[in-house]
Write a protein that holds these residues in place. Sequence first.
Motif, short mmCIF file in Angstrom:
data_model
loop_
_atom_site.label_atom_id
_atom_site.label_comp_id
_atom_site.label_asym_id
_atom_site.label_seq_id
_atom_site.Cartn_x
_atom_site.Cartn_y
_atom_site.Cartn_z
N MET A 58 -0.59 -43.18 -9.79
CA MET A 58 -0.76 -41.74 -9.84
C MET A 58 -0.69 -41.26 -11.28
O MET A 58 0.16 -41.70 -12.05
CB MET A 58 0.32 -41.05 -9.01
N SER A 59 -1.58 -40.36 -11.64
CA SER A 59 -1.61 -39.83 -12.99
C SER A 59 -0.39 -38.95 -13.24
O SER A 59 0.18 -38.36 -12.32
CB SER A 59 -2.88 -39.01 -13.21
N ASP A 60 -0.03 -38.85 -14.51
CA ASP A 60 1.08 -37.99 -14.88
C ASP A 60 0.65 -36.53 -14.78
O ASP A 60 -0.49 -36.16 -15.07
CB ASP A 60 1.53 -38.29 -16.32
N LEU A 61 1.59 -35.68 -14.41
CA LEU A 61 1.38 -34.24 -14.41
C LEU A 61 1.76 -33.70 -15.78
O LEU A 61 2.84 -34.03 -16.31
CB LEU A 61 2.24 -33.58 -13.34
N VAL A 62 0.89 -32.90 -16.35
CA VAL A 62 1.13 -32.30 -17.66
C VAL A 62 1.01 -30.79 -17.50
O VAL A 62 -0.05 -30.28 -17.13
CB VAL A 62 0.14 -32.80 -18.73
N LEU A 63 2.11 -30.10 -17.77
CA LEU A 63 2.14 -28.64 -17.64
C LEU A 63 2.00 -28.00 -19.02
O LEU A 63 2.84 -28.17 -19.89
CB LEU A 63 3.45 -28.19 -17.01
N HIS A 64 0.91 -27.29 -19.20
CA HIS A 64 0.71 -26.48 -20.40
C HIS A 64 1.31 -25.11 -20.12
O HIS A 64 0.92 -24.43 -19.15
CB HIS A 64 -0.78 -26.33 -20.71
N GLY A 65 2.25 -24.69 -20.95
CA GLY A 65 2.90 -23.41 -20.69
C GLY A 65 3.58 -22.85 -21.90
O GLY A 65 3.27 -23.21 -23.05
N TYR A 66 4.51 -22.01 -21.64
CA TYR A 66 5.31 -21.36 -22.68
C TYR A 66 6.62 -20.99 -22.02
O TYR A 66 6.63 -20.50 -20.88
CB TYR A 66 4.58 -20.12 -23.21
N TRP A 67 7.71 -21.18 -22.71
CA TRP A 67 9.02 -21.09 -22.07
C TRP A 67 9.26 -19.75 -21.38
O TRP A 67 9.85 -19.69 -20.31
CB TRP A 67 10.12 -21.38 -23.09
N ARG A 68 8.78 -18.65 -21.97
CA ARG A 68 9.08 -17.33 -21.42
C ARG A 68 7.93 -16.78 -20.58
O ARG A 68 8.01 -15.64 -20.10
CB ARG A 68 9.44 -16.37 -22.55
#
Length: 215
Positions: free
Chosen positions: A1-11
């Motif tokens: 299974m591929s890794d999950l990568v979350l693009h985000g910002y803390w707030r």
Amino acid sequence: MSDLVLHGYWRSSASYRVRIALNLKKLSYRQITHDLRTGEQTDPTYRAIAPAGLVPALEWGDHAFVQSLAILEWLEEYWPDPALLPRAYEPRAIVRGMASILVADIHPLNNLRVMNYLKSNLELSTEAAHAWMSHWMSEGLAALEAMIARYGGDYAFGDQLTMADCCLVPQVYNAERFGVDISRFRHLGAATARARAHPAVAAAHPDLQPDADPA
């Protein structure tokens, strides 16, 4: 299974929603931050992943998913346990309605790009912009309070955490930042407090993210 990568910002409250869901489903993921204050989300490299230049985006293999509610639905379909939607059709629709109030009615009127537009383009003072945003947050939260009073239990809907809680906790965080009096919403406040106490929800708090500003 591929890794999950979350693009985000803390707030980012939209990123916060997805972190809660990932944690509740006990999925491991890597975070890549895009500082919204400096416009990193508009970089062409990121726009190749998320064309609107908004966070979050969730990468999985060759796919990049955008819009937090769509991401939550995908996570629910791909990893259905623990469930974030009730099994029966009518309760599922109610939970989706609660989530939509938060995601579609409230959040678009109080995110950073709206605040920047109010201040820069309409020349509102910071105080006036905050008052405008707080008004619409209060309107939406009042509607949700009525729904939680009718359908809530330990949490926003019944006694299990659902997609509604994934969206509620970040919105209350936003509301508190803007000085909205949450104590007016008794049922909503109690459901939020119980959700925040859950370890998976607590771990998603903005202050605990690797890109958070120093205390």
